[in-house]
Motif scaffolding. Structure first.
Motif, mmCIF file in Angstrom:
data_model
loop_
_atom_site.group_PDB
_atom_site.id
_atom_site.type_symbol
_atom_site.label_atom_id
_atom_site.label_comp_id
_atom_site.label_asym_id
_atom_site.label_seq_id
_atom_site.Cartn_x
_atom_site.Cartn_y
_atom_site.Cartn_z
ATOM 1 N N MET A 63 1.022 -1.064 -0.023
ATOM 2 C CA MET A 63 -0.108 0.036 0.038
ATOM 3 C C MET A 63 0.998 1.297 0.001
ATOM 4 O O MET A 63 1.901 1.431 0.627
ATOM 5 C CB MET A 63 -0.838 -0.068 1.183
ATOM 6 C CG MET A 63 -1.955 -1.022 1.277
ATOM 7 S SD MET A 63 -1.521 -2.735 1.443
ATOM 8 C CE MET A 63 -2.193 -3.001 3.080
ATOM 9 N N GLU A 64 0.400 2.135 -0.889
ATOM 10 C CA GLU A 64 1.286 3.518 -0.848
ATOM 11 C C GLU A 64 1.278 4.336 0.343
ATOM 12 O O GLU A 64 0.083 4.394 0.909
ATOM 13 C CB GLU A 64 0.728 4.384 -2.098
ATOM 14 C CG GLU A 64 1.427 5.645 -2.550
ATOM 15 C CD GLU A 64 0.965 6.343 -3.626
ATOM 16 O OE1 GLU A 64 0.182 5.855 -4.571
ATOM 17 O OE2 GLU A 64 1.285 7.429 -3.978
ATOM 18 N N ALA A 65 2.342 4.677 0.866
ATOM 19 C CA ALA A 65 3.584 4.560 0.145
ATOM 20 C C ALA A 65 4.634 3.820 0.876
ATOM 21 O O ALA A 65 5.621 3.297 0.372
ATOM 22 C CB ALA A 65 4.034 6.296 0.126
ATOM 23 N N LEU A 128 2.377 -0.283 8.886
ATOM 24 C CA LEU A 128 1.844 -0.200 10.183
ATOM 25 C C LEU A 128 0.130 -0.530 10.085
ATOM 26 O O LEU A 128 -0.434 0.018 8.979
ATOM 27 C CB LEU A 128 2.026 1.187 10.527
ATOM 28 C CG LEU A 128 1.368 1.554 12.035
ATOM 29 C CD1 LEU A 128 2.435 2.496 12.725
ATOM 30 C CD2 LEU A 128 0.046 2.161 11.836
ATOM 31 N N ILE A 129 -0.386 -1.165 10.956
ATOM 32 C CA ILE A 129 -1.768 -1.348 10.917
ATOM 33 C C ILE A 129 -2.248 -0.875 12.062
ATOM 34 O O ILE A 129 -1.815 -0.969 13.289
ATOM 35 C CB ILE A 129 -2.286 -2.725 10.952
ATOM 36 C CG1 ILE A 129 -3.855 -2.957 10.917
ATOM 37 C CG2 ILE A 129 -1.516 -3.693 11.855
ATOM 38 C CD1 ILE A 129 -4.333 -4.241 10.294
ATOM 39 N N ALA A 130 -3.390 0.128 11.844
ATOM 40 C CA ALA A 130 -3.737 1.159 13.021
ATOM 41 C C ALA A 130 -5.349 0.729 13.452
ATOM 42 O O ALA A 130 -5.638 -0.402 13.725
ATOM 43 C CB ALA A 130 -4.082 2.649 12.741
ATOM 44 N N THR A 131 -6.230 1.510 12.390
ATOM 45 C CA THR A 131 -7.649 0.818 12.324
ATOM 46 C C THR A 131 -7.969 -0.325 11.623
ATOM 47 O O THR A 131 -9.058 -0.951 11.487
ATOM 48 C CB THR A 131 -8.527 1.927 12.186
ATOM 49 O OG1 THR A 131 -8.231 2.314 10.673
ATOM 50 C CG2 THR A 131 -8.532 3.265 12.908
ATOM 51 N N GLY A 132 -6.953 -0.473 10.605
ATOM 52 C CA GLY A 132 -7.231 -1.453 9.464
ATOM 53 C C GLY A 132 -8.323 -0.990 8.094
ATOM 54 O O GLY A 132 -8.323 -1.867 7.367
ATOM 55 N N GLY A 133 -8.524 0.160 8.306
ATOM 56 C CA GLY A 133 -9.213 0.700 7.260
ATOM 57 C C GLY A 133 -8.521 0.651 5.972
ATOM 58 O O GLY A 133 -9.159 0.311 4.685
ATOM 59 N N THR A 134 -7.371 0.921 5.837
ATOM 60 C CA THR A 134 -6.611 0.834 4.439
ATOM 61 C C THR A 134 -6.640 -0.534 4.200
ATOM 62 O O THR A 134 -6.574 -0.844 2.794
ATOM 63 C CB THR A 134 -5.211 1.498 4.769
ATOM 64 O OG1 THR A 134 -5.298 2.765 5.308
ATOM 65 C CG2 THR A 134 -4.504 1.531 3.609
ATOM 66 N N ALA A 135 -5.878 -1.344 4.999
ATOM 67 C CA ALA A 135 -5.707 -2.905 4.781
ATOM 68 C C ALA A 135 -7.104 -3.549 4.229
ATOM 69 O O ALA A 135 -7.098 -4.351 3.262
ATOM 70 C CB ALA A 135 -5.227 -3.682 5.819
ATOM 71 N N LEU A 136 -8.055 -3.194 4.813
ATOM 72 C CA LEU A 136 -9.522 -3.978 4.563
ATOM 73 C C LEU A 136 -9.884 -3.362 3.038
ATOM 74 O O LEU A 136 -10.528 -4.199 2.435
ATOM 75 C CB LEU A 136 -10.525 -3.468 5.676
ATOM 76 C CG LEU A 136 -10.573 -4.492 6.952
ATOM 77 C CD1 LEU A 136 -11.488 -3.952 7.823
ATOM 78 C CD2 LEU A 136 -10.925 -5.642 6.474
ATOM 79 N N VAL A 148 -6.867 -14.058 -4.163
ATOM 80 C CA VAL A 148 -6.775 -14.825 -3.114
ATOM 81 C C VAL A 148 -6.098 -13.978 -1.920
ATOM 82 O O VAL A 148 -5.054 -13.945 -2.092
ATOM 83 C CB VAL A 148 -6.553 -16.265 -3.015
ATOM 84 C CG1 VAL A 148 -6.956 -16.834 -1.740
ATOM 85 C CG2 VAL A 148 -7.281 -17.055 -4.094
ATOM 86 N N ILE A 149 -7.180 -13.421 -1.075
ATOM 87 C CA ILE A 149 -6.340 -12.627 -0.007
ATOM 88 C C ILE A 149 -6.555 -13.292 1.397
ATOM 89 O O ILE A 149 -7.853 -13.147 2.159
ATOM 90 C CB ILE A 149 -6.782 -11.193 0.106
ATOM 91 C CG1 ILE A 149 -6.670 -10.417 -1.212
ATOM 92 C CG2 ILE A 149 -6.357 -10.386 1.270
ATOM 93 C CD1 ILE A 149 -5.284 -10.098 -1.431
ATOM 94 N N GLU A 150 -5.596 -13.966 2.121
ATOM 95 C CA GLU A 150 -5.755 -14.743 3.177
ATOM 96 C C GLU A 150 -4.625 -13.936 4.241
ATOM 97 O O GLU A 150 -4.676 -14.796 5.671
ATOM 98 C CB GLU A 150 -5.699 -16.180 3.069
ATOM 99 C CG GLU A 150 -6.728 -16.650 2.296
ATOM 100 C CD GLU A 150 -6.922 -17.940 1.817
ATOM 101 O OE1 GLU A 150 -5.718 -18.872 1.843
ATOM 102 O OE2 GLU A 150 -7.965 -18.795 1.481
ATOM 103 N N HIS A 151 -3.646 -13.517 3.769
ATOM 104 C CA HIS A 151 -2.521 -13.145 4.556
ATOM 105 C C HIS A 151 -2.336 -11.598 4.558
ATOM 106 O O HIS A 151 -2.080 -11.247 3.582
ATOM 107 C CB HIS A 151 -1.325 -13.952 4.547
ATOM 108 C CG HIS A 151 -1.700 -15.317 4.848
ATOM 109 N ND1 HIS A 151 -1.568 -15.973 5.781
ATOM 110 C CD2 HIS A 151 -2.135 -16.337 3.746
ATOM 111 C CE1 HIS A 151 -1.782 -17.172 5.639
ATOM 112 N NE2 HIS A 151 -2.083 -17.398 4.601
ATOM 113 N N ALA A 152 -2.090 -10.832 5.622
ATOM 114 C CA ALA A 152 -1.248 -9.618 5.588
ATOM 115 C C ALA A 152 -0.324 -9.508 6.671
ATOM 116 O O ALA A 152 -0.483 -9.981 7.748
ATOM 117 C CB ALA A 152 -2.620 -8.440 6.060
#
Ligand code: AMP
Length: 183
Positions: A63-65, A128-136, A148-152
């Motif tokens: 994810m940028e950047a 970094l993961i905070a609220t998870g909004g970007t990753a979700l 297929v997304i099963e790992h972060a």
């Protein structure tokens, strides 16, 4: 290349904390000091690459950047491709995108749908993961393109903000190299 010997505690000590950036009350966990330390960068990438390998990654998405820094290095270490998840208006081809809510307002992420073959197992990487909004939002977008997304994987988890728990509820296994209490 031999694996650099730095423990997770030593890696954590290389992250600089800057209070009240970008807003009062935020403890900004700055990875500049970690990536500027050659063993710290190498050890972080080594640990993340081992995790991505165990997850059976066909490709890495970053994810940028700051996800580009770690994600691209992991992809090179594993000899696989890298998919950038970009902010809007940066990619020159026909993109697919997703809008997602922030604390104040909203944001958008875009990818090249041609970068993904249906059924490819893509492991997401960010600093970094905070609220998870970007990753979700990234996971949803990559899944729409057929991944297929099963790992972060994240260098830093802020567990008090609940992002890792949210990802796990969405069927995504989360691994991190270190945690910081608070936000
Ligand atoms: P989130 O979508 O809430 O999980 O936020 C994740 C993104 O925001 C990451 O890509 C981080 O780069 C950035 N971020 C959020 N909180 C912090 C923090 N306290 N320190 C440094 N970066 C942060």
């Amino acid at each position: 290349m031999t694996a650099p010997h730095l423990s997770r505690e030593q890696l954590k000590a290389l992250v600089r904390t800057i209070p009240d950036f970008p807003h009062p009350g935020i403890q900004f966990r700055d990875i500049t000091t970690l990536i500027g330390h050659h063993q710290g960068m190498a050890a972080s990438v080594h640990h993340l690459a081992q995790l991505a390998d165990s997850a059976g990654a066909h490709k890495i998405a970053g994810m940028e950047a700051r996800g580009f820094i770690f994600g691209a290095a992991v992809a090179v270490q594993l000899g696989i491709g890298f998919v950038p998840v970009r902010k809007p208006g940066k990619l020159p081809m026909q993109t697919i995108g997703i809008d997602y809510a922030l604390e104040y307002g909203s944001d958008r992420l875009e990818i090249d749908p041609g970068a993904i073959e249906p059924g490819q197992r893509i492991v997401m990487v960010d600093d970094l993961i905070a609220t998870g909004g970007t990753a979700l939002a990234s996971a949803e977008l990559l899944r729409r393109a057929g991944a297929v997304i099963e790992h972060a994987l994240f260098v830093i988890d802020l567990p008090d903000l609940g992002g890792a728990a949210r990802l796990r509820e969405a069927g995504i296994d989360v691994c991190t190299l270190m945690e910081f209490e608070g936000d």
